[in-house]
Design a protein around this motif. Structure first.
Motif, mmCIF file in Angstrom:
data_model
loop_
_atom_site.group_PDB
_atom_site.id
_atom_site.type_symbol
_atom_site.label_atom_id
_atom_site.label_comp_id
_atom_site.label_asym_id
_atom_site.label_seq_id
_atom_site.Cartn_x
_atom_site.Cartn_y
_atom_site.Cartn_z
ATOM 1 N N GLU A 3 -41.649 6.025 17.941
ATOM 2 C CA GLU A 3 -43.009 5.917 18.861
ATOM 3 C C GLU A 3 -43.195 4.478 19.539
ATOM 4 O OE1 GLU A 3 -42.569 5.542 15.509
ATOM 5 O OE2 GLU A 3 -43.417 3.789 14.978
ATOM 6 N N GLN A 4 -42.567 3.896 19.591
ATOM 7 C CA GLN A 4 -42.454 2.445 20.346
ATOM 8 C C GLN A 4 -42.126 2.729 21.601
ATOM 9 O OE1 GLN A 4 -39.304 0.082 18.073
ATOM 10 N NE2 GLN A 4 -40.215 -1.182 19.848
ATOM 11 N N TYR A 5 -41.185 3.816 22.103
ATOM 12 C CA TYR A 5 -40.680 4.089 23.199
ATOM 13 C C TYR A 5 -41.249 5.547 23.862
ATOM 14 C CZ TYR A 5 -36.938 1.002 21.766
ATOM 15 O OH TYR A 5 -36.214 -0.150 21.461
ATOM 16 N N LYS A 6 -42.333 5.760 23.137
ATOM 17 C CA LYS A 6 -43.055 7.071 24.057
ATOM 18 C C LYS A 6 -44.003 6.436 24.932
ATOM 19 C CE LYS A 6 -43.245 10.212 19.731
ATOM 20 N NZ LYS A 6 -42.788 11.350 20.773
ATOM 21 N N LYS A 7 -43.934 7.137 26.021
ATOM 22 C CA LYS A 7 -44.832 6.930 27.298
ATOM 23 C C LYS A 7 -46.288 7.505 26.754
ATOM 24 C CE LYS A 7 -41.439 5.475 29.601
ATOM 25 N NZ LYS A 7 -41.284 4.048 29.867
ATOM 26 N N ILE A 8 -47.149 6.698 27.147
ATOM 27 C CA ILE A 8 -48.622 7.035 26.772
ATOM 28 C C ILE A 8 -49.413 6.881 27.949
ATOM 29 C CG2 ILE A 8 -50.715 6.325 25.508
ATOM 30 C CD1 ILE A 8 -48.545 4.935 23.302
ATOM 31 N N ALA A 9 -50.161 8.128 28.263
ATOM 32 C CA ALA A 9 -51.033 8.261 29.523
ATOM 33 C C ALA A 9 -52.607 8.132 28.591
ATOM 34 C CB ALA A 9 -50.937 9.310 30.278
ATOM 35 N N ILE A 10 -53.327 7.188 29.103
ATOM 36 C CA ILE A 10 -54.635 7.114 28.666
ATOM 37 C C ILE A 10 -55.644 7.513 29.723
ATOM 38 C CG2 ILE A 10 -56.615 5.718 27.556
ATOM 39 C CD1 ILE A 10 -54.422 3.916 26.465
ATOM 40 N N LEU A 11 -56.001 8.723 29.722
ATOM 41 C CA LEU A 11 -57.114 9.192 31.063
ATOM 42 C C LEU A 11 -58.339 8.884 30.604
ATOM 43 C CD1 LEU A 11 -55.730 12.888 31.110
ATOM 44 C CD2 LEU A 11 -54.502 10.881 31.942
ATOM 45 N N GLY A 12 -58.594 7.890 31.368
ATOM 46 C CA GLY A 12 -59.921 7.303 31.295
ATOM 47 C C GLY A 12 -59.954 5.790 31.051
ATOM 48 N N GLY A 13 -59.677 4.914 31.955
ATOM 49 C CA GLY A 13 -59.521 3.541 31.586
ATOM 50 C C GLY A 13 -60.860 2.708 31.633
ATOM 51 N N GLY A 14 -61.722 3.011 30.870
ATOM 52 C CA GLY A 14 -63.021 2.559 30.613
ATOM 53 C C GLY A 14 -63.035 1.773 29.600
ATOM 54 N N ASN A 15 -64.134 1.272 28.902
ATOM 55 C CA ASN A 15 -63.991 0.046 27.869
ATOM 56 C C ASN A 15 -63.048 0.584 26.750
ATOM 57 O OD1 ASN A 15 -65.631 -1.702 29.382
ATOM 58 N ND2 ASN A 15 -67.705 -0.648 28.487
ATOM 59 N N MET A 16 -63.574 1.922 26.143
ATOM 60 C CA MET A 16 -62.541 2.122 25.058
ATOM 61 C C MET A 16 -60.933 2.308 25.386
ATOM 62 S SD MET A 16 -62.479 2.904 21.805
ATOM 63 C CE MET A 16 -64.150 3.159 21.151
ATOM 64 N N GLY A 17 -60.788 3.148 26.633
ATOM 65 C CA GLY A 17 -59.490 3.138 26.819
ATOM 66 C C GLY A 17 -58.741 1.710 26.993
ATOM 67 N N ILE A 18 -59.227 1.032 27.436
ATOM 68 C CA ILE A 18 -58.730 -0.456 27.743
ATOM 69 C C ILE A 18 -58.653 -1.272 26.411
ATOM 70 C CG2 ILE A 18 -59.148 -2.906 28.780
ATOM 71 C CD1 ILE A 18 -60.364 -1.269 31.121
ATOM 72 N N ALA A 19 -59.686 -0.951 25.502
ATOM 73 C CA ALA A 19 -59.421 -1.505 24.344
ATOM 74 C C ALA A 19 -58.597 -0.999 23.520
ATOM 75 C CB ALA A 19 -60.930 -1.365 23.377
ATOM 76 N N LEU A 20 -58.095 0.317 23.591
ATOM 77 C CA LEU A 20 -57.029 0.943 22.812
ATOM 78 C C LEU A 20 -55.737 0.513 23.302
ATOM 79 C CD1 LEU A 20 -55.907 3.089 20.934
ATOM 80 C CD2 LEU A 20 -56.094 4.740 22.828
ATOM 81 N N ALA A 21 -55.560 0.351 24.809
ATOM 82 C CA ALA A 21 -54.296 -0.020 25.379
ATOM 83 C C ALA A 21 -53.938 -1.773 24.677
ATOM 84 C CB ALA A 21 -54.523 0.326 26.683
ATOM 85 N N LYS A 22 -55.192 -2.141 24.715
ATOM 86 C CA LYS A 22 -54.907 -3.730 24.235
ATOM 87 C C LYS A 22 -54.617 -3.890 22.848
ATOM 88 C CE LYS A 22 -57.682 -6.164 27.934
ATOM 89 N NZ LYS A 22 -58.878 -6.940 28.126
ATOM 90 N N GLY A 23 -55.289 -2.933 22.158
ATOM 91 C CA GLY A 23 -55.165 -2.953 20.686
ATOM 92 C C GLY A 23 -53.550 -2.618 20.337
ATOM 93 N N MET A 24 -53.260 -1.592 21.057
ATOM 94 C CA MET A 24 -51.869 -1.067 20.718
ATOM 95 C C MET A 24 -50.718 -2.069 20.940
ATOM 96 S SD MET A 24 -52.375 2.800 22.113
ATOM 97 C CE MET A 24 -50.685 3.378 21.697
ATOM 98 N N VAL A 25 -50.938 -2.777 22.437
ATOM 99 C CA VAL A 25 -49.722 -3.653 22.391
ATOM 100 C C VAL A 25 -49.943 -5.095 21.593
ATOM 101 C CG1 VAL A 25 -49.223 -5.356 24.477
ATOM 102 C CG2 VAL A 25 -49.555 -3.049 24.853
ATOM 103 N N ALA A 26 -51.322 -5.348 21.377
ATOM 104 C CA ALA A 26 -51.476 -6.491 20.648
ATOM 105 C C ALA A 26 -50.903 -6.478 19.042
ATOM 106 C CB ALA A 26 -53.056 -6.870 20.285
ATOM 107 N N ALA A 27 -50.820 -5.126 18.480
ATOM 108 C CA ALA A 27 -49.990 -4.804 17.356
ATOM 109 C C ALA A 27 -48.728 -5.011 17.257
ATOM 110 C CB ALA A 27 -50.520 -3.410 16.861
ATOM 111 N N GLY A 28 -48.184 -5.005 18.595
ATOM 112 C CA GLY A 28 -46.622 -5.453 18.551
ATOM 113 C C GLY A 28 -45.713 -4.078 18.783
ATOM 114 N N LYS A 29 -46.153 -2.907 18.432
ATOM 115 C CA LYS A 29 -45.258 -1.790 18.375
ATOM 116 C C LYS A 29 -45.321 -1.102 19.746
ATOM 117 C CE LYS A 29 -45.679 -0.860 13.558
ATOM 118 N NZ LYS A 29 -45.857 0.301 12.438
ATOM 119 N N TYR A 30 -46.004 -1.374 20.833
ATOM 120 C CA TYR A 30 -46.033 -0.598 22.059
ATOM 121 C C TYR A 30 -45.961 -1.760 23.139
ATOM 122 C CZ TYR A 30 -47.347 3.264 19.281
ATOM 123 O OH TYR A 30 -47.438 4.046 18.208
ATOM 124 N N ARG A 31 -45.359 -1.204 24.262
ATOM 125 C CA ARG A 31 -45.256 -2.161 25.468
ATOM 126 C C ARG A 31 -46.277 -1.602 26.543
ATOM 127 N NH1 ARG A 31 -38.906 -1.190 26.322
ATOM 128 N NH2 ARG A 31 -39.872 0.724 27.028
#
Length: 273
Positions: A3-31
Motif C-alpha cells: 500500500e505504501q507504493y500505491k498512487k493515490i488521487a484525492i479528487l477535491g483538494g479542500g479542507n478534508m482532502g488536504i487533511a487526509l493527505a497530510k494525515g496519511m503522510v504524517a503516519a509514515g506509510k505514504y509518501r
C-alpha cells in the motif's frame, strides 16, 4: 503491491482532502509524491506542492495515473466529476474511497456505468493530526480492499466498520460531531471568562479538560456517568451545575442536533437531483 507504493488521487483538494493527505503522510506509510490532489484552482494547493505533494486540475488524468481514488467533493459536484473521469476508470485496477456525504455505493456504480469497488468512509478533520474517528462501509469491496482502507484510516486515527445504512448517522456523530464538541468547548471557555479568567486561559483550560474527559472514557472503557459520579458529591457544586444545564436542555439539544444533521446528511445528494 504494498500500500505504501500505491498512487493515490484525492479528487477535491479542500479542507478534508488536504487533511487526509497530510494525515496519511504524517503516519509514515505514504509518501507525498505518491499523492495527487485535484482542484480547479491549483494555486490554492501551492503550499501542498511545496511539501512534495502533486497537484492537478485534471481529474481524468489524476485517475488514470492512480490506483486509489478518493472522492472528497461536495454531493452536488459528484455527478459531473464521475462523468468526467468515467473513461479513465479501470475496474480491475481502481479502488474508490468515497467520503461524499449521502452518496451510496450503488449511486457511484450506477453513475460510472462500471462495476468498481467502492468503500464509503466518513472521517473528521482531526485526521490532520492522526486523531480522526472514521467509519467505513461497503456493499461490494473485497475483504482485501476493506482491510486496505481500514489500514489507511487507522493510520490517522480510530476506525470502525459499520453497515452502509448507518453512514448518514456516522456523518452526524463523527464528522459533524467535531463541530458540536468544539462548540461545547467554546461555551465552556466563555463561561470561564465570565467567572474571571482571561479568554485565552479559559479556552486552554476548557480544551484540556475536554481532552481529559474523553481520554478517561477511552482509557478505562467506562460509561460517562461512571466518571461523572466520581466528581459529583451530595449538595455539591458539580451536580448543581449539571442539573442547571439539564434544566436548560443541554443533553436534549445535543441529541436533537445530531438527529437533525443525520436527516440532512441522508438527503444532501438526492435533493440535488
Amino acid at each position: 503491491m504494498s500500500e505504501q507504493y500505491k498512487k493515490i488521487a484525492i479528487l477535491g483538494g479542500g479542507n478534508m482532502g488536504i487533511a487526509l493527505a497530510k494525515g496519511m503522510v504524517a503516519a509514515g506509510k505514504y509518501r507525498a509524491e505518491d499523492i495527487t490532489l485535484t482542484r480547479r484552482n491549483t494555486k490554492l494547493l501551492d503550499a501542498m506542492v511545496a511539501q512534495g505533494y502533486r497537484a492537478s486540475s485534471n481529474n481524468a488524468l489524476a485517475v488514470a495515473e492512480a490506483d486509489i481514488i478518493v472522492l472528497s467533493i461536495l454531493p452536488q459536484q459528484l455527478d459531473s466529476v464521475l462523468d468526467n473521469i468515467s473513461e479513465s476508470i479501470d475496474p480491475s485496477r481502481h479502488l474508490f474511497i468515497s467520503i461524499v456525504t449521502g452518496v451510496a455505493v450503488t449511486d457511484i456504480i450506477t453513475r460510472i456505468g462500471k462495476v468498481v469497488e467502492v468503500v464509503r468512509a466518513m472521517p473528521n478533520t482531526a485526521i490532520a493530526i492522526q486523531e480522526s474517528m472514521t467509519c467505513i462501509a461497503s456493499k461490494n469491496a473485497s475483504p482485501e480492499n476493506m482491510a486496505l482502507v481500514k489500514e489507511i484510516f487507522s493510520a490517522v486515527g480510530e476506525t470502525v466498520e459499520i453497515e452502509e445504512e448507518l453512514m448518514s448517522s456516522a456523518t452526524a456523530l463523527v464528522a459533524c460531531g467535531i463541530a458540536f464538541f468544539l462548540r461545547s468547548i467554546r461555551a465552556a471557555a466563555q463561561g470561564g471568562t465570565e467567572i474571571g479568567f482571561h479568554a485565552g486561559d479559559a479556552l486552554r483550560m476548557a480544551a484540556q479538560t475536554a481532552k481529559g474527559a474523553a481520554s478517561l472514557l477511552l482509557h478505562f472503557g467506562s460509561h460517562p456517568e461512571n466518571e461523572i459520579d466520581k466528581v459529583t458529591s451530595p449538595k455539591g457544586c458539580t451536580i448543581a451545575g449539571l442539573n442547571e444545564m439539564e434544566h436548560n436542555g443541554f443533553s436534549s439539544a445535543m441529541i436533537k442536533g445530531i438527529k437533525t444533521s443525520a436527516q440532512k446528511a441522508e438527503k444532501l445528494y438526492t435533493d440535488e437531483k
